[in-house]
Motif scaffolding. Structure first.
Motif, short mmCIF file in Angstrom:
data_model
loop_
_atom_site.label_atom_id
_atom_site.label_comp_id
_atom_site.label_asym_id
_atom_site.label_seq_id
_atom_site.Cartn_x
_atom_site.Cartn_y
_atom_site.Cartn_z
N ALA A 197 0.81 -1.28 -0.02
CA ALA A 197 -0.03 0.00 0.14
C ALA A 197 0.82 1.36 0.05
O ALA A 197 0.30 2.39 -0.06
N ASN A 199 2.70 2.43 2.55
CA ASN A 199 2.77 3.06 3.85
C ASN A 199 4.38 3.39 4.24
O ASN A 199 5.09 2.25 4.07
N GLN A 201 5.49 3.77 7.12
CA GLN A 201 6.06 3.00 8.17
C GLN A 201 6.74 1.69 7.83
O GLN A 201 7.21 1.33 8.55
N SER A 217 -5.77 13.31 14.74
CA SER A 217 -6.28 12.33 13.81
C SER A 217 -5.93 12.60 12.43
O SER A 217 -6.27 11.87 11.49
N ARG B 170 -5.94 7.58 14.88
CA ARG B 170 -5.33 8.05 13.62
C ARG B 170 -6.68 7.99 12.68
O ARG B 170 -6.56 8.35 11.61
N LYS B 171 -7.74 7.36 12.82
CA LYS B 171 -8.86 7.24 12.43
C LYS B 171 -8.25 6.38 11.10
O LYS B 171 -8.75 6.78 10.22
N GLN B 186 -4.36 0.43 5.32
CA GLN B 186 -2.69 -0.17 5.56
C GLN B 186 -1.95 1.20 4.88
O GLN B 186 -0.77 0.98 5.19
N THR B 187 -2.46 2.19 4.37
CA THR B 187 -1.57 3.35 4.14
C THR B 187 -1.78 4.37 5.43
O THR B 187 -0.82 5.19 5.33
N ARG B 188 -2.61 4.44 6.35
CA ARG B 188 -2.55 5.40 7.16
C ARG B 188 -2.20 4.67 8.43
O ARG B 188 -1.67 5.55 9.51
N CYS B 189 -2.30 3.50 8.90
CA CYS B 189 -1.85 2.86 10.15
C CYS B 189 -0.57 3.10 10.45
O CYS B 189 0.28 3.18 9.58
N LYS B 190 -0.05 3.37 11.77
CA LYS B 190 1.22 3.54 12.15
C LYS B 190 1.75 2.67 12.95
O LYS B 190 3.06 2.88 13.96
N VAL B 212 2.92 -1.94 10.99
CA VAL B 212 1.50 -1.55 10.98
C VAL B 212 0.45 -3.02 11.17
O VAL B 212 0.94 -3.99 11.14
#
Lengths: 290, 378
Positions: A197, A199, A201, A217, B170-171, B186-190, B212
């Motif tokens: 994706a 990400n 991270q 958020s 993080r919503k 999966q792009t926003r989760c930290k 993640v």
């Protein structure tokens, strides 16, 4: 306690308090930071060096942090109550040295392990000051987020599963078993959702992330501008330097001879702090660039 | 904090966001009387979704032996103990607190954080028996059995009020409007792990390789094509059916899931008292300890078991149970007529037709023509 004992205790405490700071072996308690003066130096600031000589005369002071109080989840009590801050610039780069007490070095990795971390926050644009905690819609903030975990990535590479779990057992991974021809990078990444994706991270870090936020958020990693960071942990204290360009097009900018603002947040990974579980400053600290 | 309607508890509950029910709600019904813990569902899920790095011990679908098994270790005991008393009123309304209502001011959801090691024994307690020592044998002629255990297959419940979604600062977690499937972006989760702590069923899991968190995706690419999830279509015991559940005020008797949950009331949510309105439903095992079942499935479990025992006399219900596992496609409607159960898709096209009672053929034990004894080995 008898009155006499109480009186003696008071006198002895007063006597201790009266000892001039200069006579102690310990360094003088730094002054509370009312305004952060960013001194001009002639040194090379392209590398983040917590032990560099120019920090000796850089001034600075102490800021007080409290446990993040606004939104849950939040810590029950503050873990980092004090942060020592200094700053210098060379006309192009500005470097911040940050020191705080942390009894254990934490770099994260396995489930439930979190990293020590620090973030510097600036208003992203000129104009009215955004709310100090993560900004607000239309009033973005610009963050420089260092993690010990990201620093380890930079120094040793992003850990493999076998680094985190040396005794872990696995028969085989897709495309990697004996006799397998392997696959393209994209095919391999299909088995790692976070990477597939895109990400950030899930990829190796360079030490410090640049982040933009417009309220709780909303924080998102943005394209970096060559910021550097290096932290040393010794004897229960982190000493960290974050270097960033003074001027960033489309980002926060500090100008020589002018004023600005900064705020701070610290995470103690060993205490389970991550995300909104952190210590932070509740007000903007004014910055004056020499 | 909003007040939202939770029909499983017969009252309004607190939740950080407003009530917003999806157009359709993904749901699975499991008949626990049929599960043999073969783990085919577990492997079907694992080979489809979690064979990559950092997913070595990750099972979005697992089957554990109750009461002793648990993945992660003792997930149920630990959250129930933390929640304290969970009393039900005479009319089936829940009198205790939900996880959101019981959260301390510093948290969004009452939770416990499993340790890394807790996830490392996915089949701990398998086949361990409860009730009494089994050294001297046991009697299983009467129901419930005095010595008992049962298998509990589990996926994410794609809750109406997910704790993972409530807890994510993080919503990064969202519930899909089209089918109610709950996903971690999966792009926003930290990788903060807040969802791993918060989900009481422990169906959010941390991937240390991608850093993640991940969770059961309800096989949404299949569901979008009208196909049931991998764990359902691969179930060799045919104990599962996936479909879309309506809330009771919109229930349709010809909807397979509505029929089992709302009409016949033989399928129940598990640990409804946690307050999340989970959307996996279980036909409780008839042989297990009733006290334990009441704790797990709520106050209606005795009625559900009594109704289940009467199914043979109900051709419609028996027919629906025959449809379970008989088609890979999602049944939106079913009917039973002339001894046959028929499943239909959303457009009303027939998907499958099965006899409610299998034909029985009797043959002589000896085949004169071949001069051989007949037996049942294929």
């Amino acid at each position: 306690m008898s009155h006499l004992k109480l009186a003696l205790l008071l006198v002895s405490n007063l006597a201790l308090a009266a000892v001039p700071v200069g006579c102690s072996d310990k360094p003088a308690k730094p002054p509370p930071l009312k305004e952060l003066l960013v001194k001009k130096v002639t040194a090379d600031l392209s590398k983040a060096e917590p032990g560099a000589a120019y920090w000796r005369d850089a001034g600075g002071g102490e800021v007080t942090l409290i446990a993040q109080p606004m939104i849950a989840p939040r810590p029950e009590k503050v873990t980092t109550s004090s942060l020592l801050v200094q700053a210098v610039h060379d006309g192009k780069q500005v470097a911040f040295r940050l020191r705080w007490k942390d009894p254990e070095r934490s770099e994260a990795g396995r489930l439930g392990e979190f990293s020590d971390a620090l973030a510097l926050e600036f208003p992203l644009a000129d104009g009215p000051l955004p709310p100090v905690m993560m900004g607000a819609p239309g009033m973005p903030v610009h963050l420089f987020h260092w993690r010990a975990q990201y620093q380890r990535d930079k120094e040793k590479g992003k850990p493999a599963v076998a680094d985190l779990y040396p005794n872990m057992s696995i028969d085989m991974y897709p495309l990697e078993f004996k006799g397998a021809k392997g696959g393209t990078e994209a095919e391999a990444e299909a088995f790692s959702p976070g990477r597939a994706a895109g990400n950030p991270q899930a990829y190796s870090k360079t030490g410090v992330d640049e982040i933009v936020a417009e309220g709780f958020s909303t924080s998102s990693v943005m394209e970096g501008h060559g910021s550097q960071a290096h932290g040393d942990w010794k004897d229960g204290e982190w000493s960290l330097v974050i270097v960033r360009p003074l001027a960033i097009e489309g980002g926060s900018t500090l100008k020589p001879g002018q004023k600005g603002n900064i705020a701070f947040a610290v995470w103690q990974g060993g205490q389970g702090e991550v995300g909104s579980r952190k210590s932070l400053t509740m007000v903007w600290t004014p910055v004056s660039v020499q | 904090m909003s007040k939202v309607k939770n029909w499983q508890l017969g009252r309004e509950v607190e939740y950080p966001y407003d009530e917003s029910r999806p157009k359709r709600q993904w749901a699975i019904v499991f008949d626990l009387n049929k599960c043999i813990a073969c783990q085919t569902c577990t492997l079907a899920c694992k080979t489809t979704w979690t064979s990559g790095k950092g997913q070595e011990y990750m099972f979005w679908n697992n089957v554990e032996t109750k009461p002793w098994g648990g993945y992660p270790l003792a997930w149920d005991l630990r959250i129930l103990e933390k929640l304290g008393r969970q009393d039900w009123g005479k009319n089936g309304e829940y009198l205790g607190k939900t996880l959101v209502e019981a959260a301390p001011p510093t948290e969004r959801v009452l939770h416990f954080a499993p340790s890394d090691e807790d996830w490392m024994y996915p089949n701990v307690g398998e086949d361990d028996c409860a009730g009494a020592p089994v050294d001297g044998g046991g009697h299983v002629q009467k129901l419930p059995h005095d010595k008992w255990m049962f298998y509990l297959p589990r996926t994410c419940a794609h809750c109406t009020y997910p704790a993972c979604l409530a807890a994510c600062p993080r919503k990064a977690i969202y519930k899909r409007e089209e089918d109610g499937i709950v996903l971690i972006d999966q792009t926003r989760c930290k990788g903060y792990g807040e969802c791993v702590r918060a989900c009481p069923y422990k169906k959010s899991m941390y991937n240390p390789y991608t850093r993640v968190s991940e969770k059961c995706v309800g096989c949404y690419p299949a569901v979008e094509e009208g196909i049931q999830p991998q764990c359902v279509v691969n179930c060799i015991g045919k104990i599962r059916v996936m479909g879309f559940i309506n809330p009771p005020w919109k229930a349709r008797d010809d909807n397979p899931v509505d029929y089992l949950v709302h009409k016949k009331k033989i399928a129940l949510p598990y640990y409804p008292q946690l307050g999340l309105e989970p959307n996996i439903y279980y036909i409780p095992p008839v042989h297990a300890d009733p006290e334990y079942l009441r704790q797990m499935f709520g106050p209606h479990v005795d009625e559900a078991i009594a109704a289940y025992k009467q199914l043979l006399e109900d051709p419609v219900a028996a027919g629906l149970l025959c449809l379970m596992g008989s088609t890979d496609r999602i049944m939106h409607r079913f009917e039973v007529q002339k001894g046959e159960a028929i499943g239909y898709d959303a457009a009303g096209t027939e998907l499958v037709r099965v006899p409610v009672t299998e034909h029985v053929y009797e043959r002589a034990a000896f085949d004169d023509k071949l001069g051989a004894v007949r037996h049942n080995t294929p």
